[in-house]
Design a protein around this motif. Structure first.
Motif, mmCIF file in Angstrom:
data_model
loop_
_atom_site.group_PDB
_atom_site.id
_atom_site.type_symbol
_atom_site.label_atom_id
_atom_site.label_comp_id
_atom_site.label_asym_id
_atom_site.label_seq_id
_atom_site.Cartn_x
_atom_site.Cartn_y
_atom_site.Cartn_z
ATOM 1 N N GLY A 87 53.123 50.152 13.244
ATOM 2 C CA GLY A 87 52.437 50.586 14.463
ATOM 3 C C GLY A 87 52.666 49.622 15.601
ATOM 4 N N LEU A 88 51.702 49.607 16.517
ATOM 5 C CA LEU A 88 51.837 48.837 17.747
ATOM 6 C C LEU A 88 50.543 48.110 18.072
ATOM 7 C CD1 LEU A 88 53.414 51.717 19.882
ATOM 8 C CD2 LEU A 88 54.679 49.844 18.803
ATOM 9 N N VAL A 89 50.681 46.964 18.729
ATOM 10 C CA VAL A 89 49.539 46.286 19.331
ATOM 11 C C VAL A 89 49.770 46.266 20.834
ATOM 12 C CG1 VAL A 89 48.133 44.204 19.459
ATOM 13 C CG2 VAL A 89 49.238 44.820 17.291
ATOM 14 N N TYR A 90 48.843 46.881 21.561
ATOM 15 C CA TYR A 90 48.924 46.955 23.026
ATOM 16 C C TYR A 90 48.018 45.886 23.626
ATOM 17 C CZ TYR A 90 48.537 48.780 27.790
ATOM 18 O OH TYR A 90 48.555 48.905 29.158
ATOM 19 N N LEU A 91 48.558 45.136 24.578
ATOM 20 C CA LEU A 91 47.827 44.065 25.264
ATOM 21 C C LEU A 91 47.880 44.314 26.762
ATOM 22 C CD1 LEU A 91 46.818 41.088 25.901
ATOM 23 C CD2 LEU A 91 49.216 40.427 25.653
ATOM 24 N N GLN A 92 46.732 44.201 27.429
ATOM 25 C CA GLN A 92 46.695 44.332 28.887
ATOM 26 C C GLN A 92 45.806 43.247 29.475
ATOM 27 O OE1 GLN A 92 46.550 48.294 30.689
ATOM 28 N NE2 GLN A 92 44.784 47.645 31.904
ATOM 29 N N ILE A 93 46.311 42.589 30.502
ATOM 30 C CA ILE A 93 45.542 41.599 31.251
ATOM 31 C C ILE A 93 45.531 42.019 32.711
ATOM 32 C CG2 ILE A 93 45.358 39.190 31.982
ATOM 33 C CD1 ILE A 93 46.746 38.385 29.389
ATOM 34 N N THR A 94 44.353 42.105 33.304
ATOM 35 C CA THR A 94 44.234 42.440 34.719
ATOM 36 C C THR A 94 43.596 41.268 35.466
ATOM 37 O OG1 THR A 94 41.990 43.361 34.824
ATOM 38 C CG2 THR A 94 43.724 44.788 33.935
ATOM 39 N N ARG A 95 43.600 41.374 36.799
ATOM 40 C CA ARG A 95 43.029 40.302 37.612
ATOM 41 C C ARG A 95 41.510 40.308 37.554
ATOM 42 N NH1 ARG A 95 46.466 37.694 41.062
ATOM 43 N NH2 ARG A 95 47.778 39.556 41.197
ATOM 44 N N GLY A 96 40.926 41.278 36.889
ATOM 45 C CA GLY A 96 39.484 41.302 36.694
ATOM 46 C C GLY A 96 38.741 41.943 37.844
ATOM 47 N N SER A 97 37.497 41.539 38.043
ATOM 48 C CA SER A 97 36.657 42.127 39.078
ATOM 49 C C SER A 97 35.637 41.114 39.568
ATOM 50 C CB SER A 97 35.908 43.346 38.518
ATOM 51 O OG SER A 97 34.876 43.743 39.383
ATOM 52 N N ASP A 98 35.428 41.099 40.893
ATOM 53 C CA ASP A 98 34.334 40.278 41.415
ATOM 54 C C ASP A 98 33.200 41.168 41.933
ATOM 55 O OD1 ASP A 98 35.490 41.249 43.686
ATOM 56 O OD2 ASP A 98 35.897 39.306 44.610
ATOM 57 N N GLY A 99 33.186 42.441 41.472
ATOM 58 C CA GLY A 99 32.028 43.293 41.716
ATOM 59 C C GLY A 99 32.151 44.306 42.825
ATOM 60 N N ASP A 100 33.355 44.422 43.430
ATOM 61 C CA ASP A 100 33.538 45.440 44.465
ATOM 62 C C ASP A 100 35.036 45.680 44.636
ATOM 63 O OD1 ASP A 100 32.933 47.307 46.386
ATOM 64 O OD2 ASP A 100 31.674 45.963 47.575
ATOM 65 N N ARG A 101 35.384 46.643 45.473
ATOM 66 C CA ARG A 101 36.785 46.980 45.729
ATOM 67 C C ARG A 101 37.251 46.348 47.033
ATOM 68 N NH1 ARG A 101 39.822 50.671 48.651
ATOM 69 N NH2 ARG A 101 41.709 51.463 47.602
ATOM 70 N N ASP A 102 38.396 45.654 46.948
ATOM 71 C CA ASP A 102 38.964 45.029 48.136
ATOM 72 C C ASP A 102 40.460 44.854 47.898
ATOM 73 O OD1 ASP A 102 39.633 43.487 50.364
ATOM 74 O OD2 ASP A 102 37.747 42.382 50.312
ATOM 75 N N PHE A 103 41.275 45.056 48.933
ATOM 76 C CA PHE A 103 42.710 44.839 48.783
ATOM 77 C C PHE A 103 43.023 43.371 48.541
ATOM 78 C CE2 PHE A 103 43.041 49.092 50.400
ATOM 79 C CZ PHE A 103 44.233 49.572 49.874
ATOM 80 N N ALA A 104 42.268 42.490 49.132
ATOM 81 C CA ALA A 104 42.484 41.054 48.930
ATOM 82 C C ALA A 104 42.141 40.673 47.496
ATOM 83 C CB ALA A 104 41.616 40.260 49.898
ATOM 84 N N PHE A 105 42.886 39.695 46.966
ATOM 85 C CA PHE A 105 42.601 39.213 45.621
ATOM 86 C C PHE A 105 41.185 38.657 45.563
ATOM 87 C CE2 PHE A 105 47.300 38.103 44.445
ATOM 88 C CZ PHE A 105 47.598 39.454 44.449
ATOM 89 N N PRO A 106 40.520 38.769 44.421
ATOM 90 C CA PRO A 106 39.198 38.177 44.285
ATOM 91 C C PRO A 106 39.271 36.651 44.266
ATOM 92 C CG PRO A 106 39.953 39.035 42.179
ATOM 93 C CD PRO A 106 40.961 39.473 43.203
ATOM 94 N N ALA A 107 38.118 36.014 44.279
ATOM 95 C CA ALA A 107 38.058 34.547 44.258
ATOM 96 C C ALA A 107 38.818 34.003 43.052
ATOM 97 C CB ALA A 107 36.605 34.093 44.216
ATOM 98 N N GLU A 108 39.369 32.806 43.201
ATOM 99 C CA GLU A 108 40.211 32.222 42.164
ATOM 100 C C GLU A 108 39.475 32.017 40.846
ATOM 101 O OE1 GLU A 108 42.237 28.737 43.419
ATOM 102 O OE2 GLU A 108 43.330 29.730 45.045
ATOM 103 N N ASP A 109 38.146 31.876 40.892
ATOM 104 C CA ASP A 109 37.401 31.659 39.654
ATOM 105 C C ASP A 109 37.007 32.967 38.968
ATOM 106 O OD1 ASP A 109 35.521 32.492 41.472
ATOM 107 O OD2 ASP A 109 34.086 30.875 41.095
ATOM 108 N N THR A 110 37.481 34.115 39.496
ATOM 109 C CA THR A 110 37.220 35.405 38.847
ATOM 110 C C THR A 110 37.980 35.464 37.529
ATOM 111 O OG1 THR A 110 36.965 36.506 40.977
ATOM 112 C CG2 THR A 110 37.409 37.911 39.070
ATOM 113 N N GLU A 111 37.280 35.812 36.471
ATOM 114 C CA GLU A 111 37.903 35.839 35.151
ATOM 115 C C GLU A 111 38.747 37.100 34.979
ATOM 116 O OE1 GLU A 111 38.094 33.616 32.613
ATOM 117 O OE2 GLU A 111 37.226 32.276 34.126
ATOM 118 N N PRO A 112 39.968 36.951 34.475
ATOM 119 C CA PRO A 112 40.778 38.133 34.177
ATOM 120 C C PRO A 112 40.134 38.973 33.072
ATOM 121 C CG PRO A 112 42.113 36.131 34.178
ATOM 122 C CD PRO A 112 40.682 35.700 34.184
#
Length: 286
Positions: A87-112
């Motif tokens: 079979g397969l193991v699927y892995l995904q990492i995203t930039r996470g969320s700082d609690g709202d939608r914004d085109f700018a990246f969230p704060a650097e301490d936001t956990e992925p």
């Protein structure tokens, strides 16, 4: 039976797994992924996938939330918990969320956000599709320019798969400026005589982990490898063709845009490379 999945440090039943609706992977496709095959309950080419994951994250200036050793342990534990033999193991990492939608990246301490799950795929190695060979169509490549980063931006490849399905085929090869880039989820190759021809690495294509292994094995088997662009018309006149990917290994291609290659059945080179690849990778599996 419900699968056990991994979400941000926890092993959970799949129906209890949750991430934020504000996660940038969901809102912006701001994430990367890897898929590692499992054969005989062991991971195929894990190191290669881990190295490419790190590169993808670095290219997007995204923090890696897990060490390579811990990531290996998570893969192994999911394989064990879900009793995956093939079979397969699927892995995904995203930039996470700082609690709202914004085109700018969230704060650097936001956990992925990190998510892993398994897919049980009995018969991957002894695939009837590989014995029969695949039929492909050609489509225009209109993706973004950084295809070397394994992002979750997979809408157009999904559309390409559906175009192929509607045409009664198995997959699509994408074409840019007259030359084949790659398949919707694989690297593309043609064979003329004893020469394997495939597009050279660049930002135009994914740097396939299976690609690297297969080309290494081909050279060790005294096959000539030429890394250069090729057209769909050249492909139609080839002796044979194939694709490589982590989930399908080496897949012969027997038809392109309705034109049969050779006698319309898998040729000599692709099945041999598939055999070598499976044998060697099983020996090195972890």
């Amino acid at each position: 039976m419900s699968r056990t999945v991994y979400v941000n440090g926890e092993y959970l039943p799949e129906d209890e797994a949750r991430i934020s609706i504000f996660d940038r992977g969901f809102l912006m496709a701001d994430g990367v992924y890897e898929v590692t095959s499992v054969l005989d309950g062991k991971l195929i080419d894990f190191d290669g996938h881990a190295v490419r994951l790190s590169r993808s994250l670095n290219e997007l200036e995204m923090k890696n939330p897990i060490s390579k050793d811990d990531l290996l342990e998570v893969h192994r534990e999911l394989v064990r918990l879900n009793e995956i033999n093939e079979g397969l193991v699927y892995l995904q990492i995203t930039r996470g969320s700082d609690g709202d939608r914004d085109f700018a990246f969230p704060a650097e301490d936001t956990e992925p956000t990190i998510v892993l799950f398994t897919q049980n795929k009995p018969g991957m190695a002894d695939s009837p599709a590989a014995r029969k060979g695949a039929k492909v169509i050609s489509i225009e490549d209109i993706r973004w320019g950084r295809r070397d980063i394994k992002t979750v931006q997979l809408l157009y490849p999904s559309m390409g798969k559906m175009m192929a399905k509607k045409a009664g085929c198995d997959d699509a090869w994408m074409v840019e400026d007259g030359f084949v880039t790659e398949g919707t989820s694989n690297n593309a190759y043609i064979v003329k005589g004893n020469r394997i021809i495939t597009r050279a690495l660049s930002n135009d294509i994914l740097h396939g982990i299976t690609r690297a292994a297969v080309l290494r094995f081909a050279r060790e088997a005294q096959m000539e490898v030429e890394e250069r662009n090729f057209t769909i018309d050249e492909a139609k006149e080839a002796d044979e063709a194939f694709t490589t990917s982590a989930s399908a290994f080496v897949m012969p291609v027997v038809e392109i845009d309705g034109v049969a290659l050779g006698d319309g059945t898998p040729g000599r080179v692709a099945p041999r490379l598939r055999e070598i690849y499976l044998d060697e990778m099983r020996k090195a599996a972890v």
